[in-house]
Design a protein around this motif. Structure first.
Motif, short mmCIF file in Angstrom:
data_model
loop_
_atom_site.label_atom_id
_atom_site.label_comp_id
_atom_site.label_asym_id
_atom_site.label_seq_id
_atom_site.Cartn_x
_atom_site.Cartn_y
_atom_site.Cartn_z
N ILE A 42 0.85 -1.12 -0.07
CA ILE A 42 0.08 0.10 -0.03
C ILE A 42 0.87 1.24 -0.02
O ILE A 42 0.68 2.18 -0.84
CB ILE A 42 -0.90 -0.05 1.07
CG1 ILE A 42 -1.98 -1.29 1.11
CG2 ILE A 42 -1.70 1.39 1.15
CD1 ILE A 42 -2.81 -1.21 -0.11
N LYS A 43 1.99 1.16 0.94
CA LYS A 43 2.84 2.36 0.77
C LYS A 43 3.64 2.70 -0.53
O LYS A 43 3.66 3.69 -0.91
CB LYS A 43 3.93 2.29 1.87
CG LYS A 43 3.21 2.35 3.35
CD LYS A 43 4.27 2.04 4.43
CE LYS A 43 3.72 2.41 5.88
NZ LYS A 43 4.79 2.38 6.87
N ASN A 44 3.98 1.60 -1.11
CA ASN A 44 4.67 1.76 -2.52
C ASN A 44 3.56 2.22 -3.45
O ASN A 44 4.06 3.12 -4.47
CB ASN A 44 5.20 0.22 -2.89
CG ASN A 44 6.43 -0.19 -2.18
OD1 ASN A 44 6.90 0.61 -1.61
ND2 ASN A 44 6.78 -1.56 -2.08
N LEU A 45 2.51 1.92 -3.62
CA LEU A 45 1.33 2.28 -4.33
C LEU A 45 1.06 3.83 -4.06
O LEU A 45 0.88 4.50 -5.18
CB LEU A 45 -0.20 1.54 -4.15
CG LEU A 45 -0.01 0.15 -4.86
CD1 LEU A 45 -1.39 -0.74 -4.23
CD2 LEU A 45 -0.10 0.12 -6.34
N SER A 46 1.02 4.16 -2.86
CA SER A 46 0.88 5.55 -2.38
C SER A 46 1.97 6.34 -3.15
O SER A 46 1.69 7.46 -3.73
CB SER A 46 0.99 5.70 -1.03
OG SER A 46 -0.09 4.88 -0.42
N ASP A 47 3.10 6.00 -2.81
CA ASP A 47 4.40 6.71 -3.27
C ASP A 47 4.57 6.69 -4.71
O ASP A 47 4.56 8.10 -5.58
CB ASP A 47 5.60 6.00 -2.82
CG ASP A 47 6.08 6.26 -1.47
OD1 ASP A 47 5.69 7.05 -1.03
OD2 ASP A 47 6.85 5.47 -1.00
N LYS A 48 4.05 5.70 -5.44
CA LYS A 48 4.03 5.66 -6.95
C LYS A 48 2.98 6.77 -7.44
O LYS A 48 3.26 7.34 -8.71
CB LYS A 48 3.59 4.47 -7.36
CG LYS A 48 3.69 4.12 -8.95
CD LYS A 48 3.32 2.71 -9.26
CE LYS A 48 3.16 2.36 -10.86
NZ LYS A 48 3.09 1.01 -11.17
#
Length: 250
Positions: free
Chosen positions: A213-219
């Motif tokens: 979820i955090k990686n998707l948020s950053d992306k």
């Protein structure tokens, strides 16, 4: 996610989930909205509005909500009131030509995005439909809990004045894909003539860990604000099936 999975299920959706405490969930969401967006009146876009239960209650609290729901059956069963509207549409593709103060996606709608293409499209579309510093709130199945508390066969029975419904949920687990396919065998008994009809639907659901979820948020240019157990607000753990996160558009 195919709208066809709710073609029959949608007829009995509200009865099957009549024990779901929508009001408690809406009060929890409202608390988050007020905490992370200081505007007095909020325009909300709801991804996966179902039959409009959350949207109706949010409207009664003073929010303006527009829902997007893939299933036409569910849209047709929605109660449109002042402050709540909805339309049939695909949350990965819909383009409304306007922006909102918040995007919500509740009752595991995010989990139905089983491919990377789908989940990335949802994040991208949420971003595109948000005002500057708008917030994106959603709940989802939390991988550590799914892996700890292995899904099992469950039976649910509900009844009203017309029908008795028996739903048997059979999970099929695909660890490598972080996915659980739930096969619903649903038996509907007509209480007037005692006739029973059966239908089967398979709901494919992908669960997520917090790093994903955090990686998707950053992306997708969101700032990760917080994570917690849905409704209770407790810290996430291996017993937390329902996680909730709050993201803010950068």
């Amino acid at each position: 996610m195919s709208s066809k999975i709710f073609d029959y299920y949608g007829n009995y959706y509200d009865l099957i989930y009549k024990d779901k405490n929508y009001l408690k969930e809406v009060k929890y969401i409202s608390k988050l909205l007020k905490k992370f967006n200081q505007k007095k009146y909020l325009d909300i876009l709801e991804f996966g509005s179902g039959t409009g239960k959350h949207g109706n209650l949010l409207a009664k609290l003073g929010y303006n909500v527009h829902g997007i729901e893939l299933s036409q059956k569910m849209v047709s069963r929605s109660n449109l009131i002042n402050g709540f509207t909805c339309q049939q549409g695909d949350i990965t593709k819909i383009k409304l030509g306007r922006s909102f103060d918040a995007v919500l996606s509740l009752f595991h709608v995010v989990n139905y995005q089983i491919t990377n293409k789908q989940i990335n499209a949802v994040f991208s579309n949420a971003f595109k439909h948000l005002n500057s510093e708008g917030i994106f709130i959603f709940d989802f199945w939390y991988t550590p809990a799914v892996n700890t508390n292995i899904p099992s066969i469950k039976i649910k029975r509900v009844i009203d004045k017309k029908v008795e419904i028996t739903r048997i949920a059979e999970p099929y687990i695909y660890d490598k894909n972080s996915r659980v396919d739930v096969k619903y065998n649903i038996f509907v008994k007509n209480l007037k003539n005692e006739l029973i009809k059966k239908f089967v639907e398979v709901h494919k659901l992908r669960h997520f860990n917090l790093l994903e979820i955090k990686n998707l948020s950053d992306k997708h240019n969101f700032k990760f604000i917080k994570s917690e157990e849905f409704v209770s607000g407790s810290k996430l753990g291996k017993s937390t099936w329902g996680a909730c996160v709050v993201l803010k558009k950068k």
